[in-house]
Write a protein that holds these residues in place. Sequence first.
Motif, PDB file in Angstrom:
ATOM      1  N   ALA A 148     -15.440  -9.603 -21.577  1.00 51.80           N
ATOM      2  CA  ALA A 148     -14.949  -9.395 -20.216  1.00 51.80           C
ATOM      3  C   ALA A 148     -14.067 -10.556 -19.758  1.00 51.80           C
ATOM      4  O   ALA A 148     -13.013 -10.362 -19.151  1.00 51.80           O
TER       5      ALA A 148
ATOM      6  N   VAL B 136     -10.067 -10.296 -18.718  1.00 51.44           N
ATOM      7  CA  VAL B 136      -9.526 -10.772 -17.446  1.00 51.44           C
ATOM      8  C   VAL B 136      -8.465 -11.850 -17.683  1.00 51.44           C
ATOM      9  O   VAL B 136      -7.396 -11.847 -17.056  1.00 51.44           O
TER      10      VAL B 136
ATOM     11  N   VAL C 165      -5.184 -10.299 -18.886  1.00 52.40           N
ATOM     12  CA  VAL C 165      -4.463  -9.604 -17.817  1.00 52.40           C
ATOM     13  C   VAL C 165      -3.809 -10.605 -16.865  1.00 52.40           C
ATOM     14  O   VAL C 165      -2.657 -10.432 -16.443  1.00 52.40           O
ATOM     15  N   LEU C 166      -4.530 -11.690 -16.538  1.00 48.74           N
ATOM     16  CA  LEU C 166      -3.975 -12.667 -15.602  1.00 48.74           C
ATOM     17  C   LEU C 166      -2.812 -13.446 -16.221  1.00 48.74           C
ATOM     18  O   LEU C 166      -1.839 -13.756 -15.536  1.00 48.74           O
TER      19      LEU C 166
ATOM     20  N   LEU D 229      -6.097 -12.713  -9.231  1.00 51.07           N
ATOM     21  CA  LEU D 229      -7.045 -11.602  -9.301  1.00 51.07           C
ATOM     22  C   LEU D 229      -6.375 -10.439 -10.028  1.00 51.07           C
ATOM     23  O   LEU D 229      -5.236 -10.077  -9.716  1.00 51.07           O
ATOM     24  N   PRO D 230      -7.066  -9.833 -10.996  1.00 53.11           N
ATOM     25  CA  PRO D 230      -6.454  -8.708 -11.717  1.00 53.11           C
ATOM     26  C   PRO D 230      -6.398  -7.462 -10.856  1.00 53.11           C
ATOM     27  O   PRO D 230      -7.268  -7.225 -10.016  1.00 53.11           O
ATOM     28  N   ASP D 231      -5.369  -6.664 -11.040  1.00 55.32           N
ATOM     29  CA  ASP D 231      -5.252  -5.372 -10.386  1.00 55.32           C
ATOM     30  C   ASP D 231      -4.577  -4.408 -11.354  1.00 55.32           C
ATOM     31  O   ASP D 231      -4.237  -4.771 -12.495  1.00 55.32           O
TER      32      ASP D 231
ATOM     33  N   GLY E 174     -11.422  -3.303 -23.207  1.00 55.55           N
ATOM     34  CA  GLY E 174     -12.321  -4.436 -23.009  1.00 55.55           C
ATOM     35  C   GLY E 174     -13.298  -4.642 -24.117  1.00 55.55           C
ATOM     36  O   GLY E 174     -12.953  -5.205 -25.137  1.00 55.55           O
TER      37      GLY E 174
END
Length: 776
Positions: A72, A76, A79-80, A92-94, A648
């Motif tokens: 996890a 994250v 993605v960031l 913050l990921p979106d 993931g």
Amino acid sequence: MTAAPEQGARAVLGSVLCVLATWASLLALTGLVAGARWFAVAAVAVLVVAAATGLARAATRRWWAPTAVGGAVALVGLVLRYGAPPGRPQFLPDLDALGRAWATARQGVAVVNDSFVPMPDVRPGEMLLVVGAVAVYLLLDAAVLALRFPALGGIPLLALWVPAIVLGFPAGAAPVFWTAAAYLAILAYGAAPLHAHAGRLQRVVAAAVAAAALAGTSLLAGPPLMDAPGWASVALPTFGDGPVGPLELSDDLDLRESLGTRSAQVVLRYRVTDPNQPEESATDTEEGAEDDPVDTAAGTEADLAAATPTPDPTPAVDARLVGPLRAFTMATFDGRLWERAENDELELWEPATLLASDPRLLGTPPDPAAGTLAQVDIEVAALRERRLPVSTFPRTVVVDGEWGYDPLRDEVVGQRSTGDGLTYSMLVQVPALTSEDLEDTGVGTPADAELYTAVPDTEHRDRIAELAAEVTADAAGPYDQALELQTWLRSVANFTYDTRVPPARSSDAVWDFLEDRRGYCVQFATAMAMMARTLDIPSRIGVGFLPGERAQDGTYVVTGRLAHAWPELYFDGLGWVRFEPTPASQSGPPPAWADPFTGISAPGSIPDEIGANPPAALPSSVPTAPAVGPAVVPDEQSPWVTAAVTSGLVLVVVGGALVVLLLVRRRRRRVTTPEDAWTVLRRDLARADVRWSDATSPRGAVRQVHRTLLARTGAELDGSARQTLDRLARVVEQSRYAPTPAEHPADELDAWVQEVRDGVREALARGADRAPVTAG
């Protein structure tokens, strides 16, 4: 019953060992990817994920929880880092960030698919490497600490070695050592009891004895192993080496060495001007050229001229015209190593007279009627070389210091090495040499002819001679023979440019290269020189630098990456003539007189498009990456295919396998190109018993088709099929020689193949119908 996962200080030690083992295994990819940024980013990512799994393991005893938390955190983090908007960070990921990360990874797939080794160190490719590194760590952590089965940890560690092994680019001895040492440490960690204080002295003594025994064995077995042919490829490289400190070219070129580290240091800067053009006009011309987006690098104008015919018979005075700058020549080859002996009998010269290997030109003033004159002003940077890099053509040389001229080798030799800031100038006389001049010229006899015709007496000498004769079977004279050799070696269907040297299989390095079909400039040049000698054509190799890249101020910049070697053959009345067997992707186009594509335009191609955006000549002393198919665009414009990152936890483990599959796919992918069409046509015609050998050039194959049909049917191939066969042969030559060949749709190439195949079959059928019937 499953063993309980590791806890406490022992778990911390296990995590540290897993991190070190993953870092060591990442070193396996250093031969596949250029640069070092990707390694630093991947190492930090592994460290962050290791900290997350360690914290999770301290908080829970569920064996799967640390792996889930690590996956996890990795998701994250990916993605960031790779999904942040251009120019600003994201905390913050979106969904938008996930889409941009998706796009980055898709582009990474394209980079891997379209790159040659080494892959460029770009952000999309870096993302895939980070995914693979994190996946390997999570698998290793789960095997060692969660399942307490350390032996399984060797599988993910091996996964990082598979791409290098499959593609033939091993990273060297140091990564193997550190990976093996880390894996052995993990095995020892798993074998050690939970309470290991008892017997500590005995274990220390046993370990010391084992280490001493291993060291002693290495000392005894090392020398005989290093003498074996297969170990020769691990010798330290010297050609074009010097990433730290000044660069010096090696006098002894070993075909069993790789090129090793290539230097990006600037070794020369020079300016080329037309001595007959007023200074103001020359300046205006350079400024205009700077505004021209086409002419941005050395060789651009000549690349365009080589790809398309031009009505202007006057060549442009530029770096391409002057050609490579040669430091020295080599004549003595023993089957593996080029060697030279210094010549102490040097001559002084008048600065206003020509230096040339041709006795008729030596000591004479430059003559505008004998060729195009070009003024070259050079400044030395990080180059420490006792031989002054000069043009291969006749030239005057004006330089301060104690310098002499070696007429036998055509070298300017100094008492001391060049130094930073040394300047010198040349007035180069470039003859208007054409293929027609060479076609009517026989082999010449240079001074010390035996030196330049000697072929080493190796176990494969006769086989090399037979192969040279086969390749040049259709040649009408020495020039045609040289051209056939060059064409055969430059063909990407026959050979692959590769700076990594495969292990030796015999005492003849040239034969090993001809068998492996992989090598770099020294091997291509040596193979052509030796094969030419078996045909009684005197030959040698020149060592120096390719022309370089053009800077904004009009000067040309040469770095250590442009170190290069090429063959020179001796022709009567013309002297030493340069050829270029190294593939075009690394060396650029060959000289105009050695380029069968000069003045030929493939039917259906648009000449303006061929040279619309030509690249600079690329260094042959370094593996280079071609232009990546899709350009690197903002993240919003590309999607992603790596489901492991988006899903993931299922996961992260697949990352290493993804890198392996992508690299293997890059190796095995098959793209419809003129070479593919030529291969398909050859296979189809062979079924009709119309054949030619691997050594036959496209033009020779066309002649072979006509001869075969004439012998079997009484007539050559005619009509549109004949025109299409000629067209396809020219397009194949263009793909081998032009720096930016015209593109042809797959449908068009398929149609050409079908038309020629059907035409040959119809001709054979007509011949069978006309065959006379005889009584039995």
